[in-house]
Design a protein around this motif. Structure first.
Motif, PDB file in Angstrom:
ATOM      1  N   LYS A 178       0.689  -1.281  -0.345  1.00 15.20           N
ATOM      2  CA  LYS A 178      -0.219   0.046   0.024  1.00 15.20           C
ATOM      3  C   LYS A 178       0.431   1.172   0.159  1.00 15.20           C
ATOM      4  N   VAL A 179       0.511   2.255  -0.695  1.00 17.29           N
ATOM      5  CA  VAL A 179       0.704   3.662  -1.024  1.00 17.29           C
ATOM      6  C   VAL A 179       0.114   4.282  -0.651  1.00 17.29           C
ATOM      7  N   PRO A 180       0.716   4.433   0.936  1.00 15.23           N
ATOM      8  CA  PRO A 180      -1.077   5.696   2.004  1.00 15.23           C
ATOM      9  C   PRO A 180      -0.917   7.212   1.122  1.00 15.23           C
ATOM     10  N   SER A 181       0.241   7.703   1.043  1.00 15.75           N
ATOM     11  CA  SER A 181      -0.333   9.131  -0.113  1.00 15.75           C
ATOM     12  C   SER A 181      -1.173   9.230  -1.206  1.00 15.75           C
ATOM     13  N   LEU A 182      -1.678   8.102  -1.724  1.00 15.03           N
ATOM     14  CA  LEU A 182      -1.875   7.414  -3.217  1.00 15.03           C
ATOM     15  C   LEU A 182      -3.576   6.316  -2.767  1.00 15.03           C
ATOM     16  N   ASP A 183      -3.084   5.990  -1.213  1.00 17.16           N
ATOM     17  CA  ASP A 183      -4.300   5.782  -1.094  1.00 17.16           C
ATOM     18  C   ASP A 183      -4.575   4.578  -1.770  1.00 17.16           C
ATOM     19  N   THR A 184      -3.501   3.675  -2.658  1.00 14.68           N
ATOM     20  CA  THR A 184      -3.575   2.972  -3.570  1.00 14.68           C
ATOM     21  C   THR A 184      -2.765   1.648  -3.502  1.00 14.68           C
ATOM     22  N   TYR A 185      -3.664   0.419  -3.278  1.00 18.98           N
ATOM     23  CA  TYR A 185      -2.659  -0.639  -2.978  1.00 18.98           C
ATOM     24  C   TYR A 185      -2.334  -1.311  -4.176  1.00 18.98           C
ATOM     25  N   PHE A 186      -1.135  -1.643  -4.442  1.00 16.71           N
ATOM     26  CA  PHE A 186      -0.595  -2.369  -5.642  1.00 16.71           C
ATOM     27  C   PHE A 186      -0.195  -3.588  -5.692  1.00 16.71           C
TER      28      PHE A 186
END
Length: 211
Positions: A178-186
């Protein structure tokens, strides 16, 4: 052996132009990293709550990510993306046989082999097709679907009715961060590739584990 990759941004999250560019750059890097797992064909699906788009071609990922249609889908700011690099095992190397597959409301891709696919449907050209046909037939009841399947799996899919990202693995790898700043899971097939790409992006990330 094939490569799977995806991202899912939280519904309702607004990304700035800079953040959209960061997410796109990570996705492109994941496609390139997954080239080592398959070069016979490459495909992408993007989706939001209103519509989905699907494109695939019989080229390796390094060529695929430069194509106009791929760039369009990576730039359309939809919160969900699923990608695949294919190393063919069953079925000819054609655009139709490339992943992701769309069957009704289900769109997904698979790394592995479905050993009993002909017992389920002897008309399909690629073993992976039966996964998504069965998920669609069973109304996305994955427990009922996976009870019928024999083989090894790393599967990513979405249901057009809810726009969620689903994934499951059995013997084949899936890594998640997870990249918290993008609120995105990769997600992708290799944890090391995922970590190296996110580290190179300069963004803080948190690695997870898919059991």
């Amino acid at each position: 052996m094939c490569g799977v990759l995806a991202y899912k941004t939280k519904t309702g999250k607004h990304l700035t132009k800079k953040e959209q560019a960061q997410r796109k750059a990570i996705a492109e890097a994941l496609f390139l990293a997954m080239t080592k797992r398959g070069t016979d064909s490459t495909g992408i699906a993007t989706a939001d709550a209103k519509f989905y788009s699907l494109y695939k071609n019989v080229v390796s990922a390094d060529i695929f990510i430069t194509e106009k249609e791929t760039q369009k889908l990576l730039s359309n700011n939809q919160p969900l993306m699923i990608g695949h690099t294919r190393q063919a095992t069953t079925g000819f190397i054609t655009q139709k046989n490339a992943h992701p597959f769309q069957r009704g409301n289900i769109i997904g891709c698979h790394n592995g082999q479905v050993q009993n696919y002909l017992e389920i449907d002897d008309q399909v050209k690629v073993d992976s097709e039966v996964i998504f046909s069965e998920l669609n037939k069973n109304g996305n009841d994955y427990r009922k679907t996976f009870k019928k399947l024999s083989g090894n799996f790393a599967i990513l899919w979405t249901n057009a009715e809810d726009n969620n990202l689903y994934f499951v693995r059995h013997d084949n790898p899936i890594a998640i961060a997870k990249v918290p700043s993008l609120d995105t899971y990769f997600l992708c097939s290799y944890a090391l590739d995922l970590a190296m790409i996110l580290q190179a992006s300069g963004l803080h990330y948190e690695m997870g584990k898919v059991k």
